[in-house]
Design a protein around this motif. Structure first.
Motif, PDB file in Angstrom:
ATOM      1  N   LEU A   1      66.413 110.495  38.148  1.00 30.93           N
ATOM      2  CA  LEU A   1      66.940 111.457  37.187  1.00 30.93           C
ATOM      3  C   LEU A   1      68.263 112.025  37.692  1.00 30.93           C
ATOM      4  O   LEU A   1      68.497 112.081  38.911  1.00 30.93           O
TER       5      LEU A   1
ATOM      6  N   PRO B   1      71.386 117.080  43.189  1.00 35.44           N
ATOM      7  CA  PRO B   1      70.644 118.342  43.065  1.00 35.44           C
ATOM      8  C   PRO B   1      71.535 119.563  42.966  1.00 35.44           C
ATOM      9  O   PRO B   1      71.046 120.643  42.630  1.00 35.44           O
ATOM     10  N   TYR B   2      72.842 119.399  43.237  1.00 28.50           N
ATOM     11  CA  TYR B   2      73.717 120.565  43.112  1.00 28.50           C
ATOM     12  C   TYR B   2      73.811 121.027  41.668  1.00 28.50           C
ATOM     13  O   TYR B   2      74.144 122.182  41.401  1.00 28.50           O
TER      14      TYR B   2
ATOM     15  N   TYR C   1      56.443 100.238  30.666  1.00 26.12           N
ATOM     16  CA  TYR C   1      57.718 100.233  29.946  1.00 26.12           C
ATOM     17  C   TYR C   1      58.075  98.835  29.500  1.00 26.12           C
ATOM     18  O   TYR C   1      57.594  97.870  30.109  1.00 26.12           O
TER      19      TYR C   1
ATOM     20  N   ASP D   1      59.329 109.351  39.607  1.00 24.45           N
ATOM     21  CA  ASP D   1      58.997 107.940  39.385  1.00 24.45           C
ATOM     22  C   ASP D   1      58.048 107.434  40.474  1.00 24.45           C
ATOM     23  O   ASP D   1      58.239 106.359  41.037  1.00 24.45           O
TER      24      ASP D   1
ATOM     25  N   ILE E   1      66.736 119.838  48.603  1.00 27.17           N
ATOM     26  CA  ILE E   1      66.517 120.728  47.456  1.00 27.17           C
ATOM     27  C   ILE E   1      65.406 120.171  46.572  1.00 27.17           C
ATOM     28  O   ILE E   1      64.537 120.902  46.092  1.00 27.17           O
ATOM     29  N   ILE E   2      65.424 118.857  46.371  1.00 29.77           N
ATOM     30  CA  ILE E   2      64.423 118.241  45.505  1.00 29.77           C
ATOM     31  C   ILE E   2      63.045 118.253  46.166  1.00 29.77           C
ATOM     32  O   ILE E   2      62.017 118.346  45.486  1.00 29.77           O
TER      33      ILE E   2
ATOM     34  N   TYR F   1      65.703 105.756  36.271  1.00 31.71           N
ATOM     35  CA  TYR F   1      65.547 106.601  37.457  1.00 31.71           C
ATOM     36  C   TYR F   1      66.597 106.238  38.492  1.00 31.71           C
ATOM     37  O   TYR F   1      67.094 105.119  38.491  1.00 31.71           O
TER      38      TYR F   1
ATOM     39  N   PHE G   1      55.881 133.746  35.094  1.00 27.29           N
ATOM     40  CA  PHE G   1      57.215 134.302  35.248  1.00 27.29           C
ATOM     41  C   PHE G   1      57.262 135.768  34.876  1.00 27.29           C
ATOM     42  O   PHE G   1      58.312 136.308  34.618  1.00 27.29           O
TER      43      PHE G   1
ATOM     44  N   TRP H   1      69.471 115.010  37.966  1.00 29.44           N
ATOM     45  CA  TRP H   1      69.449 116.161  38.884  1.00 29.44           C
ATOM     46  C   TRP H   1      68.691 115.847  40.176  1.00 29.44           C
ATOM     47  O   TRP H   1      68.822 116.578  41.155  1.00 29.44           O
ATOM     48  N   VAL H   2      67.906 114.773  40.184  1.00 33.44           N
ATOM     49  CA  VAL H   2      67.292 114.359  41.446  1.00 33.44           C
ATOM     50  C   VAL H   2      68.350 113.687  42.315  1.00 33.44           C
ATOM     51  O   VAL H   2      68.392 113.869  43.532  1.00 33.44           O
TER      52      VAL H   2
ATOM     53  N   ILE I   1      55.964 111.936  37.612  1.00 33.53           N
ATOM     54  CA  ILE I   1      56.794 111.370  36.543  1.00 33.53           C
ATOM     55  C   ILE I   1      58.270 111.630  36.855  1.00 33.53           C
ATOM     56  O   ILE I   1      59.108 110.736  36.711  1.00 33.53           O
ATOM     57  N   LEU I   2      58.591 112.841  37.313  1.00 34.27           N
ATOM     58  CA  LEU I   2      59.996 113.170  37.589  1.00 34.27           C
ATOM     59  C   LEU I   2      60.539 112.340  38.752  1.00 34.27           C
ATOM     60  O   LEU I   2      61.713 111.970  38.766  1.00 34.27           O
TER      61      LEU I   2
ATOM     62  N   HIS J   1      66.603 114.448  48.300  1.00 34.67           N
ATOM     63  CA  HIS J   1      67.398 115.532  48.882  1.00 34.67           C
ATOM     64  C   HIS J   1      66.504 116.740  49.181  1.00 34.67           C
ATOM     65  O   HIS J   1      65.556 116.988  48.444  1.00 34.67           O
TER      66      HIS J   1
ATOM     67  N   THR K   1      66.760 114.638  31.080  1.00 35.64           N
ATOM     68  CA  THR K   1      65.539 114.262  31.804  1.00 35.64           C
ATOM     69  C   THR K   1      64.584 113.516  30.885  1.00 35.64           C
ATOM     70  O   THR K   1      64.059 112.456  31.239  1.00 35.64           O
TER      71      THR K   1
ATOM     72  N   LEU L   1      64.150 128.802  35.408  1.00 35.34           N
ATOM     73  CA  LEU L   1      63.392 127.680  34.858  1.00 35.34           C
ATOM     74  C   LEU L   1      63.835 127.367  33.433  1.00 35.34           C
ATOM     75  O   LEU L   1      64.104 126.207  33.087  1.00 35.34           O
TER      76      LEU L   1
ATOM     77  N   ILE M   1      53.967 106.508  29.484  1.00 38.92           N
ATOM     78  CA  ILE M   1      54.597 107.233  30.589  1.00 38.92           C
ATOM     79  C   ILE M   1      53.583 107.437  31.714  1.00 38.92           C
ATOM     80  O   ILE M   1      53.896 107.238  32.890  1.00 38.92           O
TER      81      ILE M   1
ATOM     82  N   ILE N   1      63.271 109.647  31.223  1.00 41.54           N
ATOM     83  CA  ILE N   1      61.849 109.290  31.307  1.00 41.54           C
ATOM     84  C   ILE N   1      61.506 108.279  30.212  1.00 41.54           C
ATOM     85  O   ILE N   1      60.818 107.288  30.457  1.00 41.54           O
TER      86      ILE N   1
ATOM     87  N   ASP O   1      62.933 104.975  31.148  1.00 40.26           N
ATOM     88  CA  ASP O   1      62.593 104.525  32.502  1.00 40.26           C
ATOM     89  C   ASP O   1      63.867 104.359  33.332  1.00 40.26           C
ATOM     90  O   ASP O   1      64.059 103.355  34.018  1.00 40.26           O
TER      91      ASP O   1
ATOM     92  N   LEU P   1      71.270 121.626  39.890  1.00 38.92           N
ATOM     93  CA  LEU P   1      70.279 122.703  39.796  1.00 38.92           C
ATOM     94  C   LEU P   1      70.884 124.018  40.256  1.00 38.92           C
ATOM     95  O   LEU P   1      70.643 125.070  39.657  1.00 38.92           O
ATOM     96  N   LEU P   2      71.693 123.962  41.335  1.00 43.09           N
ATOM     97  CA  LEU P   2      72.314 125.190  41.831  1.00 43.09           C
ATOM     98  C   LEU P   2      73.311 125.726  40.807  1.00 43.09           C
ATOM     99  O   LEU P   2      73.383 126.929  40.559  1.00 43.09           O
TER     100      LEU P   2
END
Lengths: 205, 205, 205
Positions: free
Chosen positions: C55, C61-62, B53, A51, A115-116, C53, A143, C57-58, A48-49, A113, C44, C33, B48, C48, C51, C64-65
């Motif tokens: 995302l 990706p920086y 969609y 696609d 990282i992804i 896309y 965790f 952060w995809v 899903i993330l 990327h 995100t 997390l 989803i 979703i 629809d 996320l850092l």
């Protein structure tokens, strides 16, 4: 070979999830749902993330039957499964690293990327257990115990770096699975844990 | 006719969800959110998972107004709604089977495997209640009470088999809704439950 | 400027989320997390649902850092962050309105109905905190304290109506952010809350 490990890991995840459902006195449908979410939820969330459709179990619905079958089989065998604690911890470790490698693979196919790619591996390896804990109304366990997500991250990084360096896919699958599995095994034996962040004060009013 | 039953069921789900939110002392926004998640969450999750969609409520946003309106209307009427326990259990049963039939329909339009058609019906019929329980911090109820997911599975299977056998759509909608509704009604009256898996030992360390 | 506010808000959300994780004694991975889910989960979920896309952060990706860095930095600084309660409440308020405006923007680009534009803003602004509370096993807080989702709705409505009226984008960003921020500030100072729906009877058997 990765595929066989994948099916074994799926079934093992389903069985430990069934025990978690049993501890909450769920009925057989609840057992199947928790098993499906645990065994297939990580890959589903990843797809899903990213696609990435159709989802694995939509394309291959026999996976659902495998998961539900393994979960229902656990009910009469609960005492036996209980006694087999270590085999199941090891199968769970196998699942963690196999799911991670598969997740990284799909991330690389999707051309995301680096990282992804690693994140895709970690989501595949760990999100099923997190979703199980949310549905069972627990704070996610992974965790707070022995290294788990860390193992997934290291496994994915080794696999990705190896492929990027031009090493053959089969070799890197084998190497990253063995290293990740060993690391998780050692973490369980020696109780290796991530440092915890313990904080007591309430900040919000 | 299915559409009218759909709107009635949506409103009824919103009203019972509002009561659940009220039991947790949520504010009016919380009431609306829980109502939307309960009444529309099943269809949303199904879409989803199937990559279908735009989502129903994105295409037809007046559904959100219907749901929020029904939920807010419940606040002054809480005592009345409380006394109407049986009518609401029946409306909830209607929603379960109507949502299931609609979900199967969308699965069949998407051309997925028969197993996934049934799963699409079950997700549509039951996931809203599960999401509500997760947001309200409960272990999902539907896996511990009278037959619920089972009713959804049987309803979807009858509907799908009938259509596959070439019977007319309207007849099969009517037949599966009536059979499913009756089954849920009998389950409520006679306390039919799925067998439970009760397991006490802790397996993990 | 909106982008700078966005990065500041992301980092602030990550830091308050890290404290929430610390209160539950999570390990460093859990802290990261929870921070990612809180800071990036709203956007995100919006993407979703629409629809939309890839995302955020995809693609970048920086982020996320940045989130994980801010979260881990919070660990040694917890006592300091604790003492800075008000600055963080204000940064959180900034995040709420900035996320809302960004969410409305993406909704308008996607060409959805005005109601869904506002909903997209609200999901972006508030869903991260809801997901955090679900993962931390709390009943979501935002529906029981000072005006929060309401602020998001008003901010989004002002922004959308302004743009529809032909006012320049920059002006409306500034205006809606200032109005929304002020409203949230006043709500915190004067304890403005939505009416609550308190309901005690059990309806279900």
């Amino acid at each position: 070979m990765l595929l066989i490990a994948f099916y074994i890991a799926i079934a093992a995840e389903a069985m430990t999830a069934a025990l978690a459902a049993g501890r909450r006195n769920m009925d057989w449908f609840g057992v199947c749902l928790i098993a499906c979410v645990t065994a297939l939820g990580g890959g589903t969330l990843r797809d899903i993330l990213l696609d990435h459709y159709p989802l694995v179990w939509v394309e291959n619905p026999y996976l659902l039957l495998l998961v539900c079958g393994a979960a229902l089989l656990t009910i009469p065998l609960a005492r036996l499964v209980d006694r087999l604690k270590w085999p199941f911890l090891l199968l769970d470790a196998l699942g963690l690293v196999v799911f991670t490698v598969i997740g990284c693979n799909i991330g690389m196919e999707a051309g995301v990327h680096p990282i992804i790619v690693i994140v895709a591996g970690m989501v595949t390896g760990t999100a099923g257990g997190i979703l199980r804990d949310v549905l069972c109304n627990d704070i996610p366990l992974i965790f707070r115990g022995e290294l788990y997500a860390t193992v997934s991250m290291i496994t994915g990084t080794i696999y990705f770096l190896g492929l990027t360096a031009g090493l053959p896919d089969n070799l890197m699958i084998l190497a990253s699975v063995i290293i990740g599995f060993t690391l998780r095994f050692l973490a369980l034996v020696f109780n290796w844990e991530m440092p915890k962040f313990v904080y007591d004060r309430e900040m919000r009013k």
